[in-house]
Design a protein around this motif. Structure first.
Motif, PDB file in Angstrom:
ATOM      1  N   ASN A 165       0.868  -1.098  -0.009  1.00 45.54           N
ATOM      2  CA  ASN A 165      -0.101   0.129   0.063  1.00 45.54           C
ATOM      3  C   ASN A 165       0.852   1.035  -0.141  1.00 45.54           C
ATOM      4  OD1 ASN A 165      -1.682   2.064   0.371  1.00 45.54           O
ATOM      5  ND2 ASN A 165      -3.027   1.082   1.993  1.00 45.54           N
ATOM      6  N   THR A 166       0.828   1.928  -1.144  1.00 50.24           N
ATOM      7  CA  THR A 166       1.819   3.010  -1.161  1.00 50.24           C
ATOM      8  C   THR A 166       1.595   4.211  -0.479  1.00 50.24           C
ATOM      9  OG1 THR A 166       0.412   3.807  -2.908  1.00 50.24           O
ATOM     10  CG2 THR A 166       2.463   2.511  -3.713  1.00 50.24           C
ATOM     11  N   SER A 167       0.322   4.344  -0.008  1.00 51.69           N
ATOM     12  CA  SER A 167      -0.287   5.224   1.065  1.00 51.69           C
ATOM     13  C   SER A 167       0.437   5.069   2.498  1.00 51.69           C
ATOM     14  CB  SER A 167      -1.696   5.391   1.217  1.00 51.69           C
ATOM     15  OG  SER A 167      -2.032   4.350   1.629  1.00 51.69           O
ATOM     16  N   LYS A 168       0.738   3.852   2.852  1.00 49.92           N
ATOM     17  CA  LYS A 168       1.292   3.538   4.089  1.00 49.92           C
ATOM     18  C   LYS A 168       2.730   3.228   4.205  1.00 49.92           C
ATOM     19  CE  LYS A 168      -3.149   1.711   5.826  1.00 49.92           C
ATOM     20  NZ  LYS A 168      -3.737   0.517   6.279  1.00 49.92           N
TER      21      LYS A 168
END
Length: 682
Positions: free
Chosen positions: A89-92
């Protein structure tokens, strides 16, 4: 000294006693592995993973063995191919790709894929149209962090990819690295080679490939201007698995090489070779096969390894075990230094395996067999270990574990982790004992953290908190060594319940007076005569083992020792360690004094003084005598014996300053002198 099976067996037995028997090595690994499993959720909650590595994790307990640790952040994910980025997950997560297209073998560059807001920009360097993580900036940043959090008395330095220093004379290396589970493409040939030679075995190979490999922050030693962007591939977890696959002869051969390196090759010289070369040599010889790894062939196995090392120095080429294209001698073992090392090793080669006699440790093992041709030892004599020595090995391992907690939440997570691990089916008895010991220590820490809490304001809340704390300390006393009763006694003393303090103290003193009690060392004969070995491992710990009383710097259990705790912490010790026999007498003196039982108070004070004057190390180890004399001085000071207190404080200053309390002692001496002067003018 030609190869004689008899000498090999004698050496095998001697190394078992020096390095450890198969059972002792297994215990060390079991305890360390379980400790890391317990701590993993606590560390992840803080945002990082920590593991122990190096010879200590492998099962060695040599005096020269240092403590190696590796740290890496949980949210930074290394990948070897951009297509793997969809797994995260590139947001995390911070996604970083490893590039090895134009780097030396065994090194990669790390290019950031996610936006820069996810990582501190001070680590980033623009290069070739992208943002790359600088290994030198990363290494220096974490060195600066450790420099700030450690006391000035601890000298630390950058050593390769690590921050190195000493904690209480024990050397440590800490590497702040990055981890990747998809192994880099450079390792494909290694996997094929392992399958071709069938070592390591396929099940072990699968475990290795499921674990992480790491990038440590150091570039190649070449002259490239971009090597500050290079990170070295590290296979510490894989190496641990490989060492664990060794039979005991192979493990002792590896240990034999380490001893020979330290006491002969590197003795009084600037070391060119390190123990990692010895480990790699052992791996290569094991994988190439054609050796009988058994006790009566140990000398031949050592000689084969030595000749391999000599050949590598002769060629100036030492292949990394995982990436053979990486010549670990490059820009290190070169020029005149290599020629000098080659001549030194060739002299040993001409001596044959008798060169082992140049090592004091190995000479002491082999000399009896050389001076007496009928001297014979069966390998089973080295592998056998009595129940008392075995229990002492377990106790020593447990006492090295630290379950410290900064917050209540740390303790809750640890207890939850212990509960989950206790349900595992495949768990060894010593791992189960580690869970039990960890539970006891965690309960003690949690109890005193809660006791330090000031959030309770109503009588009902105070009563409930007190009930909870006493329950936890009683549970810890039922799970941990005999000494853990004293934590309950200290809590009662803190709360002013001196009758309860005396009751628990007397009970502890009675249990500590048993002849079979194991503290630092034990009398094996009495231990066996008491049939302690017939008890379960858990019960032996609860009834026959004793440990130091450790007071954490920010948790004050006894007001009379607050000054010593604070001073010790400022000087780099985060635990104030006392002998349980000293703590028993201290609590007795202070509790009787608070209750105005003067005769009993003076008797306990006399018992404490007599013990310190005549003890030979059985009750008060040498390293704890500074705080022990300090405790006697405090007790004398409290009851009004100022001249006695002054003598005890001065005696404390003459001891080994293990607990680093000199400033506290000086302060107390000044206080006593002031009181004596006031009394003189009255």
């Amino acid at each position: 000294m030609d190869h004689i099976p008899r000498l090999s067996e004698v050496l095998y037995v001697g190394l078992c006693r020096k390095i450890g028997t198969p059972t002792e090595v297994a215990i060390r690994r079991d305890v360390t592995d379980m400790y890391e499993m317990i701590e993993k959720p606590v560390n992840i909650q803080k945002g990082f993973v920590r593991i122990q590595s190096g010879s200590s994790k492998e099962g060695f307990r040599l005096r020269s063995s240092d403590i190696d640790r590796m740290f890496w952040p949980c949210d930074l994910k290394l990948i070897s191919d951009i297509s793997q980025s969809r797994l995260f997950n590139t947001s995390k997560h911070i996604i970083v790709v490893m590039e090895d297209s134009d780097t030396p073998p065994g090194f990669v560059r790390l290019r950031l894929l996610t936006p820069a807001r996810h990582i501190d920009t001070i680590f980033l360097v623009p290069f070739d149209g992208g943002a790359y993580i600088s290994s030198s900036l990363w290494r220096e940043r974490y060195f600066q962090f450790m420099y700030e959090v450690r006391p000035p008395s601890e000298k630390i330095r950058i050593h390769g990819p690590c921050t190195s220093g000493f904690t209480e004379s024990i050397e440590f290396d800490e590497a702040h690295c990055l981890a990747t589970i998809p192994w880099p493409k450079q390792l494909r040939n290694w996997v094929y080679r392992c399958q071709r030679y069938t070592w390591p075995p396929l099940p072990v190979l699968k475990i290795i490939l499921r674990n992480e490999c790491h990038c440590v922050p150091i570039g190649s030693k070449g002259v490239s201007t971009s090597n500050e962007l290079e990170w070295r591939l590290s296979f510490s977890l894989a190496e641990q698995q490989l060492v664990c696959t060794m039979n005991h002869t192979q493990f002792l051969c590896y240990g034999l090489l380490k001893i020979f390196l330290k006491e002969v090759i590197n003795y009084r010289k600037e070391p060119l070779l390190c123990s990692y070369y010895m480990k790699t040599t052992t791996f290569w010889i094991m994988q190439l096969g054609h050796r009988r790894w058994c006790p009566n062939n140990l000398l031949d196995c050592f000689w084969r390894c030595f000749k391999y090392l000599l050949h590598c120095v002769y060629r100036g080429l030492f292949h990394n075990f995982f990436i053979p294209e990486n010549n670990m001698f490059l820009n290190k073992v070169v020029g005149n230094a290599r020629e000098s090392l080659l001549q030194q090793l060739y002299q040993y080669y001409r001596m044959g395996v008798s060169c082992l006699l140049l090592s004091p440790t190995l000479r002491s093992i082999l000399e009896p067999a050389l001076s007496n041709l009928s001297f014979v030892l069966s390998p089973s004599e080295g592998e056998f270990i009595g129940i008392a020595d075995l229990d002492l090995c377990v106790l020593i391992e447990l006492l090295t574990l630290s379950f410290s907690a900064q917050h209540i939440w740390d303790s809750y997570l640890r207890l939850k982790s212990i509960n989950t691990l206790s349900l595992l089916i495949s768990i060894s008895p010593h791992q189960l004992l580690t869970l039990q010991y960890g539970t006891a220590q965690t309960l003690v820490e949690l109890a005193f953290i809660m006791a330090n809490s000031t959030s309770c304001c109503t009588h009902k809340n105070i009563y409930n908190l007190d009930t909870m704390i006493r329950g936890m300390l009683k549970m810890a006393a039922r799970l941990g060594p005999v000494t853990y009763l004293l934590y309950l006694s200290m809590y009662y003393y803190r709360m002013g319940r001196y009758d309860k303090t005396l009751y628990i103290t007397y009970l502890t003193k009675h249990r500590l007076s048993q002849t079979f009690i194991m503290y630092k060392y034990t009398d094996g004969q009495r231990y066996n005569e008491a049939t302690v070995g017939n008890l379960s491992l858990s019960r032996r710990m609860r009834e026959a083992w004793a440990s130091d009383v450790n007071l954490i710097y920010d948790i004050h259990c006894i007001g009379e020792l607050c000054l010593e705790q604070n001073v010790s912490q400022r000087n780099g010790r985060y635990l104030l360690s006392l002998s349980p026999f000293v703590m028993v007498e201290m609590l007795s003196v202070l509790s009787h004094y608070r209750l105005s039982n003067r005769s009993q108070c003076l008797q306990s004070l006399t018992d404490l003084q007599t013990m310190l004057l005549y003890d030979n190390g059985k009750y008060v180890p040498l390293l704890l005598r500074d705080i022990s004399w300090q405790v006697l001085g405090i007790c004398q000071h409290v009851v009004g014996d100022l001249h006695g207190a002054l003598q005890s404080y001065e005696e404390s200053l003459r001891q080994e300053p293990f607990n680093k309390i000199k400033e506290a002692t000086d302060c107390r001496i000044g206080c006593v002198n002031q009181q004596l002067q006031r009394n003189a003018h009255m």
